[in-house]
Design a protein around this motif. Structure first.
Motif, PDB file in Angstrom:
ATOM      1  N   ARG A   1      -8.384  -9.853   3.855  1.00  0.00           N
ATOM      2  CA  ARG A   1      -9.040  -8.839   3.013  1.00  0.00           C
ATOM      3  C   ARG A   1      -8.042  -8.127   2.127  1.00  0.00           C
ATOM      4  O   ARG A   1      -8.367  -7.693   1.033  1.00  0.00           O
ATOM      5  CB  ARG A   1      -9.743  -7.790   3.887  1.00  0.00           C
ATOM      6  N   ARG A   2      -6.844  -7.951   2.672  1.00  0.00           N
ATOM      7  CA  ARG A   2      -5.852  -7.126   1.968  1.00  0.00           C
ATOM      8  C   ARG A   2      -4.492  -7.817   1.957  1.00  0.00           C
ATOM      9  O   ARG A   2      -4.267  -8.792   2.669  1.00  0.00           O
ATOM     10  CB  ARG A   2      -5.679  -5.781   2.702  1.00  0.00           C
ATOM     11  N   ILE A   3      -3.601  -7.231   1.152  1.00  0.00           N
ATOM     12  CA  ILE A   3      -2.196  -7.632   1.141  1.00  0.00           C
ATOM     13  C   ILE A   3      -1.451  -6.415   1.683  1.00  0.00           C
ATOM     14  O   ILE A   3      -1.626  -5.312   1.164  1.00  0.00           O
ATOM     15  CB  ILE A   3      -1.745  -7.935  -0.304  1.00  0.00           C
ATOM     16  N   ILE A   4      -0.686  -6.608   2.732  1.00  0.00           N
ATOM     17  CA  ILE A   4      -0.024  -5.463   3.360  1.00  0.00           C
ATOM     18  C   ILE A   4       1.494  -5.640   3.224  1.00  0.00           C
ATOM     19  O   ILE A   4       2.045  -6.648   3.651  1.00  0.00           O
ATOM     20  CB  ILE A   4      -0.425  -5.348   4.851  1.00  0.00           C
ATOM     21  N   ILE A   5       2.127  -4.677   2.599  1.00  0.00           N
ATOM     22  CA  ILE A   5       3.571  -4.746   2.363  1.00  0.00           C
ATOM     23  C   ILE A   5       4.228  -3.563   3.073  1.00  0.00           C
ATOM     24  O   ILE A   5       3.794  -2.422   2.899  1.00  0.00           O
ATOM     25  CB  ILE A   5       3.895  -4.656   0.844  1.00  0.00           C
ATOM     26  N   THR A   6       5.267  -3.852   3.856  1.00  0.00           N
ATOM     27  CA  THR A   6       5.924  -2.753   4.561  1.00  0.00           C
ATOM     28  C   THR A   6       6.924  -2.041   3.634  1.00  0.00           C
ATOM     29  O   THR A   6       7.420  -2.618   2.668  1.00  0.00           O
ATOM     30  CB  THR A   6       6.709  -3.253   5.798  1.00  0.00           C
ATOM     31  N   LYS A   7       7.216  -0.798   3.997  1.00  0.00           N
ATOM     32  CA  LYS A   7       8.261  -0.056   3.292  1.00  0.00           C
ATOM     33  C   LYS A   7       9.589  -0.810   3.376  1.00  0.00           C
ATOM     34  O   LYS A   7      10.356  -0.862   2.420  1.00  0.00           O
ATOM     35  CB  LYS A   7       8.428   1.340   3.906  1.00  0.00           C
ATOM     36  N   GLY A   8       9.834  -1.417   4.545  1.00  0.00           N
ATOM     37  CA  GLY A   8      11.070  -2.188   4.732  1.00  0.00           C
ATOM     38  C   GLY A   8      11.162  -3.328   3.731  1.00  0.00           C
ATOM     39  O   GLY A   8      12.222  -3.581   3.143  1.00  0.00           O
ATOM     40  N   MET A   9      10.040  -4.012   3.512  1.00  0.00           N
ATOM     41  CA  MET A   9      10.038  -5.110   2.539  1.00  0.00           C
ATOM     42  C   MET A   9      10.241  -4.586   1.132  1.00  0.00           C
ATOM     43  O   MET A   9      10.947  -5.192   0.322  1.00  0.00           O
ATOM     44  CB  MET A   9       8.724  -5.893   2.640  1.00  0.00           C
ATOM     45  N   MET A  10       9.654  -3.425   0.831  1.00  0.00           N
ATOM     46  CA  MET A  10       9.806  -2.885  -0.527  1.00  0.00           C
ATOM     47  C   MET A  10      11.250  -2.522  -0.813  1.00  0.00           C
ATOM     48  O   MET A  10      11.702  -2.636  -1.944  1.00  0.00           O
ATOM     49  CB  MET A  10       8.882  -1.690  -0.732  1.00  0.00           C
ATOM     50  N   ARG A  11      11.973  -2.124   0.231  1.00  0.00           N
ATOM     51  CA  ARG A  11      13.397  -1.838   0.024  1.00  0.00           C
ATOM     52  C   ARG A  11      14.188  -3.137  -0.124  1.00  0.00           C
ATOM     53  O   ARG A  11      15.110  -3.233  -0.919  1.00  0.00           O
ATOM     54  CB  ARG A  11      13.955  -0.994   1.166  1.00  0.00           C
ATOM     55  N   PHE A  12      13.806  -4.151   0.677  1.00  0.00           N
ATOM     56  CA  PHE A  12      14.517  -5.428   0.594  1.00  0.00           C
ATOM     57  C   PHE A  12      14.275  -6.097  -0.767  1.00  0.00           C
ATOM     58  O   PHE A  12      15.199  -6.625  -1.378  1.00  0.00           O
ATOM     59  CB  PHE A  12      14.076  -6.369   1.726  1.00  0.00           C
ATOM     60  N   ALA A  13      13.005  -6.093  -1.192  1.00  0.00           N
ATOM     61  CA  ALA A  13      12.634  -6.699  -2.481  1.00  0.00           C
ATOM     62  C   ALA A  13      12.981  -5.702  -3.580  1.00  0.00           C
ATOM     63  O   ALA A  13      12.113  -5.024  -4.128  1.00  0.00           O
ATOM     64  CB  ALA A  13      11.148  -7.042  -2.493  1.00  0.00           C
ATOM     65  N   GLN A  14      14.283  -5.619  -3.867  1.00  0.00           N
ATOM     66  CA  GLN A  14      14.748  -4.516  -4.708  1.00  0.00           C
ATOM     67  C   GLN A  14      14.226  -4.565  -6.128  1.00  0.00           C
ATOM     68  O   GLN A  14      13.877  -3.552  -6.696  1.00  0.00           O
ATOM     69  CB  GLN A  14      16.275  -4.469  -4.719  1.00  0.00           C
ATOM     70  N   ASP A  15      14.199  -5.763  -6.710  1.00  0.00           N
ATOM     71  CA  ASP A  15      13.630  -5.727  -8.052  1.00  0.00           C
ATOM     72  C   ASP A  15      12.175  -6.187  -8.019  1.00  0.00           C
ATOM     73  O   ASP A  15      11.714  -6.822  -7.072  1.00  0.00           O
ATOM     74  CB  ASP A  15      14.493  -6.422  -9.107  1.00  0.00           C
ATOM     75  N   ASP A  16      11.465  -5.821  -9.072  1.00  0.00           N
ATOM     76  CA  ASP A  16      10.012  -6.019  -9.069  1.00  0.00           C
ATOM     77  C   ASP A  16       9.632  -7.491  -9.059  1.00  0.00           C
ATOM     78  O   ASP A  16       8.550  -7.854  -8.600  1.00  0.00           O
ATOM     79  CB  ASP A  16       9.390  -5.300 -10.271  1.00  0.00           C
ATOM     80  N   GLN A  17      10.512  -8.349  -9.539  1.00  0.00           N
ATOM     81  CA  GLN A  17      10.223  -9.790  -9.495  1.00  0.00           C
ATOM     82  C   GLN A  17      10.153 -10.265  -8.034  1.00  0.00           C
ATOM     83  O   GLN A  17       9.281 -11.054  -7.674  1.00  0.00           O
ATOM     84  CB  GLN A  17      11.312 -10.558 -10.256  1.00  0.00           C
ATOM     85  N   ASP A  18      11.055  -9.766  -7.202  1.00  0.00           N
ATOM     86  CA  ASP A  18      11.028 -10.114  -5.772  1.00  0.00           C
ATOM     87  C   ASP A  18       9.743  -9.616  -5.128  1.00  0.00           C
ATOM     88  O   ASP A  18       9.092 -10.337  -4.359  1.00  0.00           O
ATOM     89  CB  ASP A  18      12.218  -9.461  -5.038  1.00  0.00           C
ATOM     90  N   LEU A  19       9.402  -8.382  -5.433  1.00  0.00           N
ATOM     91  CA  LEU A  19       8.188  -7.808  -4.838  1.00  0.00           C
ATOM     92  C   LEU A  19       6.951  -8.577  -5.311  1.00  0.00           C
ATOM     93  O   LEU A  19       6.024  -8.835  -4.530  1.00  0.00           O
ATOM     94  CB  LEU A  19       8.078  -6.318  -5.209  1.00  0.00           C
ATOM     95  N   ALA A  20       6.962  -8.983  -6.577  1.00  0.00           N
ATOM     96  CA  ALA A  20       5.838  -9.767  -7.123  1.00  0.00           C
ATOM     97  C   ALA A  20       5.694 -11.079  -6.359  1.00  0.00           C
ATOM     98  O   ALA A  20       4.577 -11.515  -6.047  1.00  0.00           O
ATOM     99  CB  ALA A  20       6.049 -10.028  -8.610  1.00  0.00           C
ATOM    100  N   LEU A  21       6.812 -11.711  -6.030  1.00  0.00           N
ATOM    101  CA  LEU A  21       6.766 -12.977  -5.279  1.00  0.00           C
ATOM    102  C   LEU A  21       6.123 -12.764  -3.912  1.00  0.00           C
ATOM    103  O   LEU A  21       5.277 -13.540  -3.471  1.00  0.00           O
ATOM    104  CB  LEU A  21       8.191 -13.543  -5.112  1.00  0.00           C
ATOM    105  N   VAL A  22       6.515 -11.678  -3.252  1.00  0.00           N
ATOM    106  CA  VAL A  22       5.971 -11.380  -1.920  1.00  0.00           C
ATOM    107  C   VAL A  22       4.459 -11.119  -2.010  1.00  0.00           C
ATOM    108  O   VAL A  22       3.669 -11.655  -1.222  1.00  0.00           O
ATOM    109  CB  VAL A  22       6.694 -10.148  -1.316  1.00  0.00           C
ATOM    110  N   ILE A  23       4.069 -10.333  -2.995  1.00  0.00           N
ATOM    111  CA  ILE A  23       2.643 -10.010  -3.171  1.00  0.00           C
ATOM    112  C   ILE A  23       1.852 -11.279  -3.488  1.00  0.00           C
ATOM    113  O   ILE A  23       0.793 -11.531  -2.906  1.00  0.00           O
ATOM    114  CB  ILE A  23       2.473  -8.954  -4.288  1.00  0.00           C
TER     115      ILE A  23
END
Ligand SMILES: [Zn+2]
Length: 352
Positions: free
Chosen positions: A201-223
């Protein structure tokens, strides 16, 4: 018994005698302590809001562009989010009031180039009514906002009618269009573990992952990867394979311990590496659809390997492919996409 008591007394004496500090403790009064605690609560809440803002900024364009891949799971969106201090626990309420600027339902995020932004809605606007439904200062106004702008009333209204207060005086009536996005909202988990999940139903991203995925391209890949799990129906397939858990996680193989319990069903784990590889594969197409740069995105897995070397080698009993496999598969998918662009082919994942 006597001996034991004697020992206990001795241990207590020993601890008390040795563990006492030798220097005088700095004094401060309750008022100073309260003031500092209040500053820290404000910093914590601002930080939380900034995590959410980044998550929305990165996820929204992907959900919007991927809507062509999820024709059966779309929702209307005006591209805005808000919050009310009423939804915070009492300990946080005053701080939330200060940061939001009032106890109404207040707009906290507006998607760049989205319908709400085009109609002139702005962060800090206080929502008075949507589609003539009045908003108040009680709990769960965000649910009402979502229902009014995204789903229920849209058969009656072609646009969402927003009445908002800006500053102390100005009242604005805005007619806001909608756009289709995939109905898999990205939500923040306050966990500090480096992880991300899809639950169907959802995409759940942890705060820890947001710190690891430092640039937005990394975070976009995870999402986009987690969107892939949801969109490709992996959760249902897992469950039909007698999967015990309902979450698939991105970084499970990173240290090999996070999800051992979750992937304990042999039938399901036989498919999990394939599902992970598929989520990686389709993620690149979703990113490209959102016009995001793909150059260098595979480096995410080199960074992960550098932090978690145990995930470098392939292991067929692991739930996830190794970081080395994921780097190569992503690099080759980018080549595939680039050659499709060069030859003018439609950008859709290849099916078997
Ligand atoms: Zn995954």
């Amino acid at each position: 018994m006597y001996k034991l008591n004697h020992l206990v007394v001795f241990v207590i004496f020993f601890i008390t005698a040795c563990a006492a500090p030798n220097t005088a403790r700095i004094n401060y009064d309750t008022a100073e302590l309260d003031a500092e605690a209040s500053i820290q609560r404000e910093l914590a809440l601002k930080k939380l809001f900034s995590y959410k803002k980044r998550l929305h900024n990165v996820s929204y364009p992907i959900l919007r562009s991927a809507s062509k891949f999820c024709p059966d799971k779309q929702v209307n969106s005006v591209g805005a989010q808000g919050a009310s201090s009423a939804d915070f626990e009492s300990y946080w309420k005053t701080t939330a009031n200060n940061i939001l600027g009032g106890d109404e339902f207040i707009i906290t995020w507006v998607a760049k180039d989205g319908p709400a932004a085009s109609a002139g809605l702005a962060v800090n606007d206080k929502v008075i009514a949507v589609n003539d439904v009045q908003f108040g200062t009680n709990k769960l106004q965000h649910t009402k906002f979502y229902a009014e702008t995204n789903r229920i009333q849209m058969s009656k209204y072609t646009q969402a009618k927003l009445t908002v207060k800006r500053g102390e005086q100005q009242v604005l009536n805005l007619s806001v269009n909608q756009e289709k996005i995939c109905d898999y909202p990205a939500v923040l988990s306050e966990s500090n573990a480096v992880n991300a999940y899809a639950d169907g139903r959802r995409i759940i991203i942890t705060k820890g992952m947001m710190r690891f995925a430092q640039d937005d391209q990394d975070l976009a890949l995870v999402i986009a990867h987690e969107l892939g799990h949801n969109l490709m129906g992996h959760i249902d397939k897992k469950q039909s394979n007698h999967m015990l858990g309902t979450l698939l996680d991105l970084a499970a193989s990173v240290n090999g311990i996070n999800t051992q319990g979750m992937f304990s069903s042999a039938g399901a784990s036989a498919f999990s590496q394939d599902f992970e590889a598929e989520a990686d594969y389709v993620a690149l197409y979703y990113m490209k659809a959102a016009d995001l740069p793909l150059e260098g995105v595979a480096d995410f897995w080199r960074d992960m390997a550098a932090e978690h070397p145990s995930s470098i080698g392939s292991n067929h009993s692991a739930s996830h492919p190794a970081t080395s496999e994921r780097f190569l598969a992503i690099s080759k998918t980018i080549e595939e996409i680039n050659s499709k662009i060069a030859s003018g082919q439609p950008l859709r994942p290849n099916l078997k």
